[in-house]
Enzyme design. Structure first.
Site, PDB file in Angstrom:
ATOM      1  N   ARG A  19      -0.357   2.679  12.656  1.00  0.00           N
ATOM      2  CA  ARG A  19      -0.924   1.397  12.262  1.00  0.00           C
ATOM      3  C   ARG A  19      -0.910   1.112  10.770  1.00  0.00           C
ATOM      4  NH1 ARG A  19      -7.188   1.579  12.666  1.00  0.00           N
ATOM      5  NH2 ARG A  19      -7.605   3.404  11.410  1.00  0.00           N
ATOM      6  N   HIS A  20      -0.221   1.967  10.006  1.00  0.00           N
ATOM      7  CA  HIS A  20      -0.127   1.727   8.567  1.00  0.00           C
ATOM      8  C   HIS A  20       1.306   1.495   8.136  1.00  0.00           C
ATOM      9  CE1 HIS A  20      -4.087   3.766   8.693  1.00  0.00           C
ATOM     10  NE2 HIS A  20      -4.363   2.892   7.733  1.00  0.00           N
TER      11      HIS A  20
ATOM     12  N   GLU B 241      -9.072  -1.692  13.905  1.00  0.00           N
ATOM     13  CA  GLU B 241      -9.433  -2.704  12.906  1.00  0.00           C
ATOM     14  C   GLU B 241      -8.299  -3.696  12.651  1.00  0.00           C
ATOM     15  OE1 GLU B 241     -10.251  -0.993   9.016  1.00  0.00           O
ATOM     16  OE2 GLU B 241      -9.656  -2.906   8.142  1.00  0.00           O
TER      17      GLU B 241
ATOM     18  N   ARG C 125      -0.939  -6.173  12.530  1.00  0.00           N
ATOM     19  CA  ARG C 125      -1.962  -5.564  13.388  1.00  0.00           C
ATOM     20  C   ARG C 125      -2.444  -6.540  14.457  1.00  0.00           C
ATOM     21  NH1 ARG C 125      -5.852  -1.501  10.399  1.00  0.00           N
ATOM     22  NH2 ARG C 125      -4.270  -0.232   9.383  1.00  0.00           N
TER      23      ARG C 125
ATOM     24  N   SER D 290     -11.054  -6.946   7.569  1.00  0.00           N
ATOM     25  CA  SER D 290     -12.287  -6.559   6.909  1.00  0.00           C
ATOM     26  C   SER D 290     -12.723  -7.708   6.020  1.00  0.00           C
ATOM     27  CB  SER D 290     -12.163  -5.218   6.190  1.00  0.00           C
ATOM     28  OG  SER D 290     -11.462  -5.373   5.020  1.00  0.00           O
TER      29      SER D 290
ATOM     30  N   GLU E 299       0.880   4.034   1.185  1.00  0.00           N
ATOM     31  CA  GLU E 299       0.334   4.936   2.195  1.00  0.00           C
ATOM     32  C   GLU E 299       1.204   6.184   2.235  1.00  0.00           C
ATOM     33  OE1 GLU E 299      -2.391   4.204   3.704  1.00  0.00           O
ATOM     34  OE2 GLU E 299      -2.569   2.021   3.729  1.00  0.00           O
TER      35      GLU E 299
ATOM     36  N   ARG F 119       0.856  -1.194   0.000  1.00  0.00           N
ATOM     37  CA  ARG F 119       0.000   0.000   0.000  1.00  0.00           C
ATOM     38  C   ARG F 119       0.887   1.238   0.000  1.00  0.00           C
ATOM     39  NH1 ARG F 119      -5.332  -1.721   2.315  1.00  0.00           N
ATOM     40  NH2 ARG F 119      -5.394  -3.840   1.476  1.00  0.00           N
TER      41      ARG F 119
END
Ligand code: 4AD
Length: 464
Positions: A244-245, A387, A438, A390, A238, A236
């Site tokens: 948290r990323h 989270e 995570r 998902s 980001e 990703r």
């Protein structure tokens, strides 16, 4: 002769055994000219080695001159010290050294010391308050020197826990009839929509790194595998620096054909994670203790059957608590945290699923609810208000899928072969994706995802 032994296996029963041990010189201390004490570390186990004798104390002087963290072979006899050796894990034994050999010498000016990297935050704060001069080794410096930082007891434990999370994921899914697969990480288009893709040139053709195995795990189900799972890197791009990323993380993914309802996916998540948390508490107690010594945390509260909360109910709870939220919008990080607290107080759990999200805030491939398409057959799972998963049922009708992709501005030409997969007979299906880092971060309350990535990749870090 001497028999190879592991430091962790050195217990009083080994007294008088002639052993050979290889480890890192964690500490050396000379006593006079003829004796030196050497603490040898292997993994997170440490043992004291007593170096004395040798012609004119030569071996003791050699030991005293070893730079910290040098890799050393020691051969000698296991003996029982008069008192437990403080500062070692194998306190009830020591080794009377007869032979000593340095296998790999460490530089004498290490950029950080393992001892400093292992200090608890409390200890650092206490020392600072007391006006201590020793500089605190901050996270960036530790990550810059990760090879040394990883040698702390807490880090040794964190990555053993991580290994068990992955192991339980595989074992439980295998036992439920899932097949392990691999999917390509080089793609012709984005798999999640959105902007966070690393673009690259694929022999002259525009391409990107996979943001998830989403499209191909679905195609695998269409390819006749009823239930699939995989563990692999996810990329990703980001741009924001958060706790948290990461720009690269490890994805744990599953996808399965459904009989009636997406709650079948929730059932799998429920069994999988309750089994995982039970396993960690039961089989990783030592590791969890080692982590707690440096980074104190409370054990995770979870129920034997995981709570499933309707999204609208979550919105209601937040509104009742005075939080301003848009019932048809997504929850921001703060609202998620707050809801986590409200759920913990009301249901006594820090692990729960939030189901039936508004369709507008979910990816293009998400199935709308048959009774009300403003909502979707989807869910997120939270640990301590953040989270970790998902999941959803997917659209398996090519026309609806095309319409949903176009409505989100996705160039359907880049995912044409994916959409085609649903023209050849496709079972209703759904699945979920988990971020490995995570899970470990939140189960252990570590507060920063960099702590659970061996060599983290974040917007500012591409080395080591
Ligand atoms: O929520 P995400 O983006 O969902 C998907 O990728 C779907 N394809 C999953 C599915 O099967 N429906 O990512 C899934 C999980 C998140 O819940 C989070 O744990 C983790 O991946 N994650 C990240 N972890 C670290 N750094 C990041 N930048 C992450 N983005 C997502």
């Amino acid at each position: 002769g001497y028999a190879w032994a592991d430091v962790a296996s050195l217990e009083p029963e080994a007294a008088a055994a002639r052993v050979r041990v290889r480890g890192a010189a964690q500490a050396v201390r000379a006593v006079g000219r003829r004796v030196a004490f050497l603490v040898l570390r292997q993994g997170s186990a440490t043992v004291q080695c007593v170096v004395s004798g040798g012609a004119g104390g030569g071996m003791a002087r050699f030991a005293a001159g070893l730079s910290r963290e040098s890799v050393v072979d020691v051969a000698g006899v296991v003996s029982l010290p008069r008192e437990p050796v403080r500062g070692t894990t194998q306190q009830l034994v020591e080794i009377q050294v007869e032979k000593l050999h340095c296998v790999s010498r460490a530089v004498s000016n290490l950029p950080i010391s393992v001892e400093d990297a292992a200090r608890s935050e409390e200890d650092v704060a206490r020392a600072k308050a007391a006006g201590e001069q020793r500089a605190h080794v901050g996270q960036d410096k530790r990550l810059d020197n990760r090879v040394i930082d990883l040698r702390t007891a807490a880090n040794q434990a964190i990555f053993r826990v991580q290994c068990q999370v992955e192991n339980v994921f595989r074992q439980v899914l295998l036992s439920e009839g899932f097949v392990g697969i691999h999917t390509p990480k080089l793609l012709g288009g984005s798999s999640e929509g959105g902007a966070s893709v690393f673009k690259l040139d694929y022999n002259g053709q525009p391409a990107c790194l996979a943001q998830s195995p989403q499209l191909h795990k679905q195609m695998a189900v269409c390819g006749g595998f009823e239930r699939v799972f995989l563990v692999g890197p996810v990329f990703r791009a980001e741009s924001s620096y958060t706790n948290r990323h990461l720009c690269e993380f490890v994805g744990l993914d599953a996808e399965m054909a459904l009989r009636d309802h997406y709650s079948e996916v929730c059932d799998v998540v429920d069994r999988l994670f309750v089994a995982m948390f039970d396993h960690l508490n039961k089989n990783c107690a030592k590791e969890l203790e080692a982590i707690q010594r440096q980074f104190p945390f409370k054990p995770l509260k979870y129920l034997k059957t995981t709570l499933r909360l309707d999204y609208n109910e979550g919105i209601r709870m937040l509104q009742e608590a005075g939080v301003d939220v848009d019932p048809m919008g997504d929850l921001n990080t703060e609202a998620e945290k707050k809801l986590g607290e409200l759920v913990r107080d009301k249901y006594d759990t820090e692990f729960y699923m939030l189901c039936r999200y508004p369709s507008a805030v979910r990816p293009f491939y998400t199935m709308p609810c048959p009774d009300d398409p403003r909502y979707s057959c989807s869910f997120d799972v939270f640990v301590r208000g953040e989270e970790i998963i998902s999941g959803a049922q997917r659209v398996h009708d090519p026309e609806l899928l095309t319409a949903q992709a176009e409505a989100r501005g996705i160039d359907v030409a880049t995912i044409a072969t994916y959409i085609d997969a649903f023209r050849y007979g496709a079972p209703p299906h759904g699945g979920f994706g988990v971020g490995l880092e995570r899970v470990v971060m939140l189960f252990c309350g570590l507060g920063n995802i960099r702590k659970t990535s061996l060599f983290p990749r974040d917007p500012n870090r591409l080395a080591p």
